[in-house]
Enzyme design. Structure first.
Site, short mmCIF file in Angstrom:
data_model
loop_
_atom_site.label_atom_id
_atom_site.label_comp_id
_atom_site.label_asym_id
_atom_site.label_seq_id
_atom_site.Cartn_x
_atom_site.Cartn_y
_atom_site.Cartn_z
N SER A 112 33.65 1.55 -17.61
CA SER A 112 32.96 1.71 -18.64
C SER A 112 32.95 0.65 -19.70
O SER A 112 31.96 0.68 -20.84
CB SER A 112 33.53 2.87 -19.35
OG SER A 112 34.91 3.19 -19.62
N LYS A 168 28.06 1.71 -24.36
CA LYS A 168 27.68 2.39 -25.58
C LYS A 168 26.38 2.14 -26.01
O LYS A 168 25.97 2.99 -26.98
CB LYS A 168 28.86 2.12 -26.81
CG LYS A 168 30.13 2.48 -26.38
CD LYS A 168 30.28 4.18 -26.75
CE LYS A 168 31.72 4.48 -26.88
NZ LYS A 168 31.66 6.09 -27.11
#
Length: 402
Positions: free
Chosen positions: A303, A53
């Protein structure tokens, strides 16, 4: 409608050169054997803030004007975007306010605050947080840093695709988690520009899967998400931009069960030596559940790795149970001296590790001469579990699985 192309992603990479870590691409022998071809793990769990992110958040905030940054930024997130925005804002010298769901993992809340952001809890899910964040932006003049539905955010996430191409030029499939769609739409934009034949597959938690019904309807639709261990991809509606990109660029969006996610997390920890949160393991879960959908060499994007230790213990236990290596058993036995010792000796002889025992002698469901024990058992696998249960029943014990 704005879009994202490979030039946007290459420009984003220049912004990120001194910010994001080029994460390793690691070969997984166990997954390669399971799939029948080379499988690699793109370890964004090792990225700064513990997830991908920071890439999109930094690109978005870096491209704001000085006047916009002076008004501050606001975000909504279950945790990973929160940390990315908080760190990016601190690096770029602007105030950050982050709306997080009630019950967000405590380590993610603590990390977001440690990066300098103010944290607010407006409601139980990410969609509530998005509404509250937009209201705050309208009232205070802060700039909303959307977790996925903005070209700069998508371009930042797409830099992962450029790194994959550099490390594995002959990649044929890339699979990764999909919540709102920012990660995999960006990755797909980078990959398809280089080679349109590269297959890109998104994985959604079955309990929070907005893309399949949206793709069927031909437009983004909202779904009621159920509680899922993969909180990082629990999003009720795709973004308009990401829906368009996913529709055009992804080859498939599949769903994965809680059981597959927990088994993927266990495999990654035990065999891959990677600590990954449930959402971060969704791509590997898709390989375990939908191997027919991939062509090798394949890359699974890990992720994120920001998992609450308490949740990790629960999920690992769930994964062990799914693999047949953890049993919770209720066993009736005669209430006489030595009966419990005899039972435990029998289990020891079978090579079972007894993790916990609760002995109950008085209950309405029990006869006067009966007792019951609740046992948490660790076995060597599904076959061993069946052997253990079969042997206990042969010895006359009444067994119930809990």
């Amino acid at each position: 409608m704005a879009s994202v192309n490979a030039d946007d992603i290459r420009a984003a990479r220049e912004l990120l050169r001194e910010v994001a870590v080029p994460t390793p691409l690691m070969h997984s022998r166990v997954l390669s054997e399971a799939i029948g071809g080379p499988v690699y793990l793109k370890c964004e769990n090792l990225q700064r803030t513990g997830s991908f992110k920071i890439r999109g958040a930094y690109v978005r905030i870096a491209r704001l004007s000085d006047a916009e940054r002076a008004r501050g930024v606001v975000a909504a997130s279950a945790g990973n975007h929160a940390q990315g925005v908080a760190l990016a804002a601190s690096m770029l010298g602007c105030k950050a306010t982050v709306f997080m769901p009630q019950g967000a993992p405590l380590p993610k809340v603590a990390a977001t605050r440690a990066y300098g952001a103010e944290v607010v809890f407006p409601g139980p899910n990410v969609d509530d947080c998005l509404v509250a964040a937009q209201e705050y932006a309208d009232k205070e003049g802060a700039v909303l840093i959307h977790p996925f539905d903005h070209p700069d955010v998508v371009a930042g996430q797409g830099t992962i695709g450029l790194e994959i191409l550099e490390d594995l030029p002959d990649v044929r499939t890339v699979v990764g988690a999909v919540g709102g769609g920012g990660l995999m739409s960006g990755v797909a934009a980078a990959l398809k520009d280089e080679n349109a034949d590269i297959k890109v597959v998104g994985a959604q938690a079955k309990k929070a899967a907005a893309f399949p019904p949206s793709l069927a309807a031909g437009r983004p639709v909202r779904v009621d998400v159920q509680p899922t261990m993969a909180d990082g991809i629990s999003v009720g509606r795709p973004g308009d931009l990401t829906y368009d990109l996913v529709t055009r660029l992804l080859d498939a969006v599949v769903t994965v069960t809680e059981e597959s996610i927990s088994q993927a997390l266990l495999l990654l920890l035990e065999r891959g030596k990677q600590v990954v949160e449930p959402a971060g393991a969704a791509g590997v879960a898709a390989l375990l559940e939908h191997s027919y959908a991939v062509r090798t060499p394949v890359v699974a994007v890990l992720s994120g790795g920001n998992i609450d230790p308490v949740l990790l213990a629960k999920v690992l236990r769930h994964g062990l149970a799914g693999a047949g290596r953890y049993l919770v058993v209720r066993c009736r036995l005669n209430d006489r001296p030595g009966a419990l010792v005899t039972l435990l000796s029998e289990l020891a002889g079978l090579g079972v590790n007894v993790l916990d025992v609760m002995h109950e002698r008085v209950a309405a469901r029990l006869h006067v001469e009966e007792a019951e024990v609740l046992m948490h058992l660790e076995t060597r696998g599904a076959e061993h579990s069946e052997e253990v249960l079969g042997r206990l029943r042969e010895k006359g014990y009444t067994i119930t699985l809990s």
